[in-house]
Design a protein around this motif. Structure first.
Motif, PDB file in Angstrom:
ATOM      1  N   TYR A  45       0.851  -1.185   0.000  1.00  0.00           N
ATOM      2  CA  TYR A  45       0.000   0.000   0.000  1.00  0.00           C
ATOM      3  C   TYR A  45       0.892   1.243   0.000  1.00  0.00           C
ATOM      4  O   TYR A  45       2.065   1.205   0.402  1.00  0.00           O
ATOM      5  CB  TYR A  45      -0.912   0.011   1.221  1.00  0.00           C
ATOM      6  CG  TYR A  45      -2.043  -0.996   1.131  1.00  0.00           C
ATOM      7  CD1 TYR A  45      -3.225  -0.661   0.501  1.00  0.00           C
ATOM      8  CD2 TYR A  45      -1.912  -2.269   1.674  1.00  0.00           C
ATOM      9  CE1 TYR A  45      -4.281  -1.578   0.419  1.00  0.00           C
ATOM     10  CE2 TYR A  45      -2.939  -3.184   1.599  1.00  0.00           C
ATOM     11  CZ  TYR A  45      -4.129  -2.841   0.965  1.00  0.00           C
ATOM     12  OH  TYR A  45      -5.149  -3.740   0.877  1.00  0.00           O
ATOM     13  N   ALA A  46       0.319   2.356  -0.404  1.00  0.00           N
ATOM     14  CA  ALA A  46       1.081   3.604  -0.481  1.00  0.00           C
ATOM     15  C   ALA A  46       1.556   4.068   0.892  1.00  0.00           C
ATOM     16  O   ALA A  46       2.553   4.782   0.996  1.00  0.00           O
ATOM     17  CB  ALA A  46       0.226   4.692  -1.132  1.00  0.00           C
ATOM     18  N   ASN A  47       0.852   3.678   1.950  1.00  0.00           N
ATOM     19  CA  ASN A  47       1.253   4.094   3.292  1.00  0.00           C
ATOM     20  C   ASN A  47       2.284   3.155   3.903  1.00  0.00           C
ATOM     21  O   ASN A  47       2.598   3.255   5.089  1.00  0.00           O
ATOM     22  CB  ASN A  47       0.042   4.196   4.210  1.00  0.00           C
ATOM     23  CG  ASN A  47      -0.693   2.868   4.323  1.00  0.00           C
ATOM     24  OD1 ASN A  47      -0.264   1.861   3.775  1.00  0.00           O
ATOM     25  ND2 ASN A  47      -1.800   2.891   5.025  1.00  0.00           N
ATOM     26  N   GLY A  48       2.810   2.206   3.123  1.00  0.00           N
ATOM     27  CA  GLY A  48       3.853   1.311   3.584  1.00  0.00           C
ATOM     28  C   GLY A  48       3.371  -0.029   4.078  1.00  0.00           C
ATOM     29  O   GLY A  48       4.175  -0.939   4.338  1.00  0.00           O
ATOM     30  N   THR A  49       2.089  -0.222   4.211  1.00  0.00           N
ATOM     31  CA  THR A  49       1.552  -1.498   4.688  1.00  0.00           C
ATOM     32  C   THR A  49       1.738  -2.574   3.629  1.00  0.00           C
ATOM     33  O   THR A  49       1.552  -2.327   2.426  1.00  0.00           O
ATOM     34  CB  THR A  49       0.063  -1.345   5.043  1.00  0.00           C
ATOM     35  OG1 THR A  49      -0.065  -0.366   6.080  1.00  0.00           O
ATOM     36  CG2 THR A  49      -0.539  -2.652   5.491  1.00  0.00           C
ATOM     37  N   LEU A  50       2.094  -3.798   4.082  1.00  0.00           N
ATOM     38  CA  LEU A  50       2.233  -4.948   3.191  1.00  0.00           C
ATOM     39  C   LEU A  50       1.044  -5.870   3.424  1.00  0.00           C
ATOM     40  O   LEU A  50       0.775  -6.294   4.552  1.00  0.00           O
ATOM     41  CB  LEU A  50       3.535  -5.708   3.469  1.00  0.00           C
ATOM     42  CG  LEU A  50       3.714  -7.023   2.686  1.00  0.00           C
ATOM     43  CD1 LEU A  50       3.848  -6.734   1.187  1.00  0.00           C
ATOM     44  CD2 LEU A  50       4.920  -7.803   3.201  1.00  0.00           C
ATOM     45  N   GLY A  51       0.359  -6.191   2.351  1.00  0.00           N
ATOM     46  CA  GLY A  51      -0.753  -7.136   2.413  1.00  0.00           C
ATOM     47  C   GLY A  51      -0.356  -8.474   1.827  1.00  0.00           C
ATOM     48  O   GLY A  51       0.334  -8.533   0.803  1.00  0.00           O
ATOM     49  N   ILE A  52      -0.799  -9.560   2.482  1.00  0.00           N
ATOM     50  CA  ILE A  52      -0.531 -10.925   1.991  1.00  0.00           C
ATOM     51  C   ILE A  52      -1.878 -11.635   1.952  1.00  0.00           C
ATOM     52  O   ILE A  52      -2.484 -11.904   2.990  1.00  0.00           O
ATOM     53  CB  ILE A  52       0.441 -11.690   2.910  1.00  0.00           C
ATOM     54  CG1 ILE A  52       1.696 -10.848   3.196  1.00  0.00           C
ATOM     55  CG2 ILE A  52       0.806 -13.026   2.288  1.00  0.00           C
ATOM     56  CD1 ILE A  52       2.624 -11.495   4.207  1.00  0.00           C
ATOM     57  N   ARG A  53      -2.338 -11.941   0.739  1.00  0.00           N
ATOM     58  CA  ARG A  53      -3.642 -12.608   0.593  1.00  0.00           C
ATOM     59  C   ARG A  53      -3.451 -14.120   0.522  1.00  0.00           C
ATOM     60  O   ARG A  53      -2.358 -14.619   0.246  1.00  0.00           O
ATOM     61  CB  ARG A  53      -4.372 -12.094  -0.641  1.00  0.00           C
ATOM     62  CG  ARG A  53      -3.689 -12.442  -1.951  1.00  0.00           C
ATOM     63  CD  ARG A  53      -4.566 -12.102  -3.145  1.00  0.00           C
ATOM     64  NE  ARG A  53      -4.791 -10.674  -3.236  1.00  0.00           N
ATOM     65  CZ  ARG A  53      -4.046  -9.854  -3.979  1.00  0.00           C
ATOM     66  NH1 ARG A  53      -2.994 -10.335  -4.664  1.00  0.00           N
ATOM     67  NH2 ARG A  53      -4.321  -8.584  -4.042  1.00  0.00           N
ATOM     68  N   ASP A  54      -4.540 -14.856   0.758  1.00  0.00           N
ATOM     69  CA  ASP A  54      -4.551 -16.321   0.676  1.00  0.00           C
ATOM     70  C   ASP A  54      -3.402 -16.916   1.484  1.00  0.00           C
ATOM     71  O   ASP A  54      -2.546 -17.659   0.968  1.00  0.00           O
ATOM     72  CB  ASP A  54      -4.479 -16.806  -0.772  1.00  0.00           C
ATOM     73  CG  ASP A  54      -5.676 -16.345  -1.589  1.00  0.00           C
ATOM     74  OD1 ASP A  54      -6.762 -16.201  -0.989  1.00  0.00           O
ATOM     75  OD2 ASP A  54      -5.522 -16.107  -2.786  1.00  0.00           O
ATOM     76  N   LEU A  55      -3.361 -16.588   2.753  1.00  0.00           N
ATOM     77  CA  LEU A  55      -2.259 -17.031   3.601  1.00  0.00           C
ATOM     78  C   LEU A  55      -2.135 -18.543   3.632  1.00  0.00           C
ATOM     79  O   LEU A  55      -3.139 -19.270   3.639  1.00  0.00           O
ATOM     80  CB  LEU A  55      -2.471 -16.511   5.034  1.00  0.00           C
ATOM     81  CG  LEU A  55      -2.071 -15.058   5.302  1.00  0.00           C
ATOM     82  CD1 LEU A  55      -2.451 -14.670   6.714  1.00  0.00           C
ATOM     83  CD2 LEU A  55      -0.585 -14.859   5.068  1.00  0.00           C
ATOM     84  N   GLN A  56      -0.873 -18.993   3.677  1.00  0.00           N
ATOM     85  CA  GLN A  56      -0.560 -20.412   3.788  1.00  0.00           C
ATOM     86  C   GLN A  56       0.290 -20.630   5.036  1.00  0.00           C
ATOM     87  O   GLN A  56       0.885 -19.694   5.594  1.00  0.00           O
ATOM     88  CB  GLN A  56       0.196 -20.885   2.548  1.00  0.00           C
ATOM     89  CG  GLN A  56      -0.565 -20.663   1.243  1.00  0.00           C
ATOM     90  CD  GLN A  56       0.276 -20.963   0.031  1.00  0.00           C
ATOM     91  OE1 GLN A  56       1.428 -21.396   0.153  1.00  0.00           O
ATOM     92  NE2 GLN A  56      -0.291 -20.721  -1.145  1.00  0.00           N
TER      93      GLN A  56
END
Length: 1199
Positions: A447-458
């Motif tokens: 994200y532009a604010n520095g947040t990291l997203g991880i979808r479909d976690l394993q």
């Protein structure tokens, strides 16, 4: 620190302005945090407060303008300024009408510090005094009937919305409907006026909520003149219709003809469609013409944001861009301000430019820090937004805590925070433990604010991640730890159910959780949490089960099982439908009341709640509160998709209706009762039915009929016109009008047919022509007896009787049937007369009957009588006798074991001899022992009475045990002072045997023993005398050398007594001799008693049945005929027969031999009235004796 991502991530995705966190050591531009509404209306006595609060560093300074001119609140009289670091608000006190007028205007607040100036929106202060209606002269409004009219209100203006009411002088609201309506402006609109609208007191009332006052307008006098609103056009002439409409925007005119299309070849439109001209009018043009004025009003809107300018930090040399895009109708005008000053008033050398509503500054420097304002306005409103440009040079800094742990479940999305700050804005990248960028996996997104997203976690996503923020001054890194847990899953969810009202339903929910997380299972109903209530047992929740008891319709809905942890929530839903009988029909309506003259009315109703089961039909009922209050009658049923019907009614009934809905679960509650309607009177439409003519005397005829129901009277009262005349005559009818449902015609001949008519009559006339019914005058007793053709013997207890039909002319009435009775039984000497009570009734078309259940070997006198409604006729007499039959079985057959080699048999003669007894047949045989535990022989025996192989007696069984220990049942011993009594209960089936009893005083080694005489097992007791008092004795029961039983007994007394020397009477041989004599005498007495009581030889004069006795000497099969005196016994006495036979007159035999007839008789066969056809059961009496060798046995009952 551990962060549950499900609660944090929504905060990370909001607008960037909320994510700007300026470090405390930096200055902060001013930001307006609170301000008054755009429009502020004050009334007398109200305090006036204008708010303006702002944040900023260094401290913010406030200033105000009023109507664009600098305003200093501190210098104004009556104004108090709030002394607060971040507030520029002030309050005006001591308000009155003049005081408020002085301060009204448009205010604006400015908040400034070294970095710039923020500006509030415009605040319009309006002061409003007490409202007054301007004086005016209200003239009467005159209109013709059918015209439209507007009654104006025009209340005084107010800043707050008013409430308008139209009332009359009695403070009653003017009724508004489709024709009369109040508009948004307060005017009262009449689409068309009626003469009933003619009133002089139409008053408009205006309610001012701000000042809490209500004022009223002068009354308006509306005068309506009656007129004909229909236009008449002459055939062949033109017709002109005009329609003028008012409104804004300007309305357009359209013409319609509901009854058909416009004749296009003869219609012209003039004056912008306001005038319609129809040429050459004909009859086909008759009808209604409508003028329509559709309004096309353009949509208007106050300004609203498409893109609002946002505050931002910039580093030196960057380009700042603030977008301000708005929309509205009309299109708003957008202006920019910098630090509260319009850009048009700034120097031209400023390095900014405005392009398409956006403010752009290039190559910004710290001196370019400012607060900008974007303002958009049109005639409907105004928008204002403050946004600052903060130019600063700072090293990169990560505001998120280092080494923070995040937890999420498999399949979800994780958000790892990395809030970076710096000027220029630092770049942010995420690395894995190997220092490689994580963005190579498409499941990872920044994200532009520095947040990291991880979808479909394993599960293998668990690990450490590094956030690196860098600008041209430095580079910083933090670590984020991610733990991936097992996702919560519902393995068994609730299932949808359909249950009946009042029952119970159970929902089941099972789920799997990550073992390291706290878990819970909860239930929801239609989105609300369900819990067990302490005072109610409605819900029961335990171990993943939800039980809902006493289901009601309010319980139906969606129920969900919610399995949750601190990381995730899963939900499974099920639908519950509660079914049952329908709800009540809510409302009834009667219409078409003019049809009551034709005895019809239309009933309509609102549909009932079907409760999830389609309504199959509606049941329509009525009640007449005058004739049958609280009693409802059905008028019929209609299909469930029908909500109205036309009912056919009866004349002169007070109808009150109700309707009940019915589905597959049954009827629901009935609807409320309708209003009552009354149908007019009318002549009867029906005549009585079931007309009969029968005499209860020989010289009369009673005419009866079933009276009409009250709902068929068609008037308040009804009478009956009765007519009669002899059948076959053409004479005049005799008639009589009566109110009761019967008429007695006297002085008639016996059993003469009559023609009869009964007609209903009321105050409105006569009923339809009645049908003719044939009746008869009274009957007399039959004068003829049937002639018996013969009696055929079928067996010893059954005969077939035949007779010739009687002459119907001699019956003197309707032949109802025949009464057949066995008659009187006669005996020879010593007999007494006995009237037989049984009889059989057969229908008139039957001339034979089978009589069963007769006594064999008996004489009968058969009687056959014809009968009619009056009674029985004379009886015929025909004697017959029954042959010998099979005798009954001997009674009370018993076997008694005498010894190991002999049995004693006892029996009683049969209850029914059914002839002359010639002897008894005895048979027996041994069979294997069924028990198998003791050695012995089992004997079976039976006895038959002669002749004709009579019935066998029950087969008794006797076991003769030859080995093993005998059974002394309930053996006991009791003692007196010098004696002891031993008693026992012989077991049934145990053969008799002999044994001896020995007494021995305890403590004496020699002597002291008493050896008794042999004792018989069947004698059941033994007494030993001459014992010492107060002495313990040991008792032995011995058979030969075998000890059968042992016991101890103690005599009573105070001590032992010295016995005298033994004499002659104490010698053993003397005692044995005396005991033998006593025993022999006892056996003789027992034998005589048995002969007397249980059998033996009978003397020739005995009146009792002979008892047979046979002694079986050996187990071999033997035939023993104990008949020495039997023939003498049978010659002098014969037992009575069993009398438990069904009565001859029972309906069972009648059902077998013909149809039912309506006749009954007394026990002796005399007539007692009409036979009802009900079945009767009578006990038959027996007979106690019979004559010697006589075949005449009493036949007590016949079947």
């Amino acid at each position: 620190m551990v962060v549950a991502l499900r609660y944090v991530w929504p905060l990370l995705l909001c607008s960037p302005c909320l994510l700007i966190q300026i470090p405390e050591e930096l200055m902060e531009p001013p930001v307006i945090t609170e301000q008054s509404p755009r429009r502020l209306v004050v009334f007398p006595t109200d305090d006036i407060s204008l708010k303006c609060e702002a944040s900023g560093k260094p401290e913010v300074q406030f200033r105000w303008t009023k109507d664009g001119v600098h305003f200093k609140p501190k210098e104004e009289l009556g104004v108090t300024v709030h002394q607060s670091p971040h507030s520029g608000s002030f309050t005006i006190t001591g308000n009155n009408s003049n005081f408020a007028q002085r301060f009204q205007g448009i205010y604006r607040c400015f908040a400034s510090n070294k970095l710039g100036t923020a500006m509030s929106h415009e605040i319009q202060l309006m002061a409003e005094g007490a409202p007054k209606w301007p004086k005016e002269t209200v003239k009467p409004v005159e209109v013709e009937e059918g015209e439209s009219v507007i009654l104006p209100c025009h209340p005084p203006p107010s800043a707050e919305p008013l409430r308008i009411y139209w009332m009359n002088s009695k403070i009653l609201h003017i009724k508004q409907d489709e024709r009369v309506t109040m508009g948004q402006n307060g005017n009262l609109y009449f689409a068309n006026v009626l003469t009933s609208d003619n009133h002089s007191d139409y008053i408009c009332h205006a309610h001012f909520p701000g000042t809490r006052t209500i004022i009223q307008k002068e009354p308006i006098d509306l005068r309506v003149k009656a007129s004909d609103s229909h236009l008449v056009a002459l055939q062949g002439q033109p017709l002109v219709l005009e329609c003028i409409a008012e409104g804004f925007p300007t309305p357009t005119i359209q013409w319609l003809r509901p009854s058909g299309p416009m004749p296009a070849d003869r219609v012209t439109y003039q004056n912008h469609n306001k005038t319609l001209q129809l040429l050459n009018v004909g009859e086909e043009d008759d009808g209604e013409y409508r003028c329509l004025c559709p309004l096309s009003r353009g949509e208007q809107a106050a300004p609203y944001w498409l893109r609002q300018p946002q505050s931002h930090l910039y580093g030196p040399g960057e380009t700042a861009r603030l977008d301000c895009q708005v929309q509205g109708r009309p299109q708003p005008e957008v202006t920019w301000r910098i630090n509260g000053i319009p850009v048009e008033e700034l120097a031209k050398d400023q390095k900014y430019q405005i392009q398409r509503g956006a403010l752009i500054l290039s190559n910004v420097q710290p001196s370019d820090t400012m607060v900008t304002q974007c303002e958009a306005r049109n005639r409907h409103g105004l928008l204002l937004a403050n946004a600052y440009i903060y130019v600063v040079q700072l090293p990169a800094k990560i505001l998120t805590s280092d080494n923070q742990t995040y937890m999420a479940v498999e399949g979800s999305t994780a958000y790892l925070l990395c809030k970076a700050f710096g000027a220029p804005v630092p770049s942010v990248q995420w690395l894995d433990e190997e220092g490689m960028t994580v963005l190579q996996d498409e499941r990872f997104f920044p994200y532009a604010n520095g947040t990291l997203g991880i979808r479909d976690l394993q599960a293998n996503d668990t690990g450490r991640y590094f956030c690196q923020a860098a600008n041209d001054q430095n580079n910083v890194t933090i670590v984020a730890n991610l733990q991936v847990k097992d996702a919560t899953q519902i393995t068994q969810g609730p299932r949808s159910a359909i249950e009946k009202k009042g029952s119970r339903v159970t929902f089941t929910c099972q789920a799997s959780f990550d073992p390291s997380l706290q878990r819970s299972i909860t239930w929801r109903g239609d989105g609300r949490d369900l819990q067990e209530l302490g005072d109610s047992d409605k819900y029961f929740i335990e171990d993943g089960h939800l039980v809902i008891r006493s289901l009601d319709y309010s319980d139906q809905g969606n129920y969900s099982c919610v399995a949750s942890t601190e990381l995730d929530v899963v939900e499974s839903r099920a639908q519950l439908l509660v079914v049952g009988s329908p709800g009540p029909v809510p409302q009834l309506e009667l219409s078409d009341l003019h049809l009551l003259k034709q005895s019809q009315v239309r009933l309509s109703w609102s549909p009932a709640e079907d409760h999830n089961a389609p309504i199959e039909k509606y049941d329509i009922e009525f009640e007449d509160k005058e004739m049958a209050p609280e009693k409802w009658y059905s008028l019929g049923k209609v299909p469930g998709n029908q909500t109205s019907t036309t009912l056919k009614l009866s004349p002169y009934v007070h109808y009150t209706f109700r309707v009940t809905a019915i589905n597959k679960y049954g009827p629901g509650e009935p609807s409320p009762a309708s209003e009552t309607v009354v149908t007019p009177e009318a002549a009867p439409e029906k005549n009585p039915v079931d007309v009969k003519g029968e005499g209860n005397e020989t010289n009369n005829m009673v005419i009866t009929w079933k009276p009409l129901r009250w709902m068929d009277w068609n008037a308040p009262q009804v009478q009956y016109r009765v007519q009669w005349r002899p059948q076959g005559t053409r004479g005049t009818w005799q008639e009589q009008i009566v109110s009761d449902p019967f008429l007695v015609v006297s002085n008639t001949s016996t059993f003469v047919p009559y023609e009869i008519k009964v007609q209903a009559v009321n105050s409105q006339g006569k009923g339809p022509e009645p049908q003719v019914t044939i009746g008869y005058s009274g009957e007399d007793y039959p004068q003829v007896s049937p002639e018996v053709e013969g009696v055929q013997i079928l067996n010893s207890s059954t005969v077939l009787v035949r007779w010739w039909p009687v002459d119907l002319a001699q019956v003197k009435g309707h032949l109802r049937g025949y009464n057949v009775r066995p008659g009187v039984k006669r005996k020879e000497k010593h007999s007494k007369r006995h009237v037989h009570k049984g009889h059989v009734v057969v229908p008139a078309n039957t001339t034979s009957v089978i009589l069963g259940g007769l006594r064999p070997y008996s004489f009968y006198h058969l009687e056959v009588q014809a009968f009619n409604g009056r009674g029985l006729g004379p009886a015929s007499d025909f004697p017959f006798s029954t042959p010998e039959g099979v005798p009954g079985h001997p009674e009370a057959l018993h076997l008694e074991c005498q010894s190991d080699t002999s049995l004693l048999l006892h029996w009683q003669p049969p209850l029914s001899h059914n002839g002359v007894l010639t002897g008894y047949v005895l048979s027996y045989h041994p069979c294997a022992c069924s028990g198998g535990r003791e050695a012995g022989v089992t004997w079976w025996g039976r006895a038959l009475a002669r002749p004709l192989c009579g019935k066998e007696a029950p087969w008794p069984c006797l076991v003769s045990r030859r080995e093993g220990t005998p059974d002394f049942g309930n053996i006991s011993a009791m003692a007196g002072e010098n004696y002891s009594v031993i008693s026992w209960v012989p077991k049934e089936g145990q053969c008799n045997f002999r044994f001896h009893i020995r007494f021995k005083a305890l403590g004496e080694e020699k002597g002291g023993a008493y050896l008794a005489q042999y004792v018989s097992y069947n004698q059941s007791s033994y007494t030993q005398w001459d014992l010492q008092p107060d002495t313990d004795y040991e008792i032995h029961l011995l058979r030969e050398r075998e000890l059968l039983h042992r016991m101890v007994v103690k005599t009573n007394g105070t001590g032992r007594v010295r016995l005298p020397a033994a004499g002659f009477a104490t010698e053993g041989w003397f005692i044995g001799f005396v005991s033998a004599l006593v025993l022999l005498l006892l056996i003789l007495l027992i034998f005589c008693f048995i002969k007397r009581s249980k059998g033996g030889k009978y003397s020739g004069d005995s009146n009792e049945g002979q008892v047979g006795t046979c002694l079986i000497p050996s187990p071999a099969p033997t035939l023993c005929l104990c008949s020495d005196n039997e023939e003498k016994a049978f010659g002098s006495s014969q037992p009575s027969l069993n009398g438990d036979i069904k009565p001859l007159g029972s309906d069972d035999s009648l059902a077998d031999y013909g149809g039912s007839v309506d006749v009954q008789f007394n026990e002796d066969g005399s007539f007692i009235g009409q036979y009802s056809g009900k079945k009767e059961k009578e006990a038959a009496g027996g007979n106690d004796s019979s004559g010697a060798t006589s075949p005449i046995n009493p036949a007590v009952t016949l079947e």
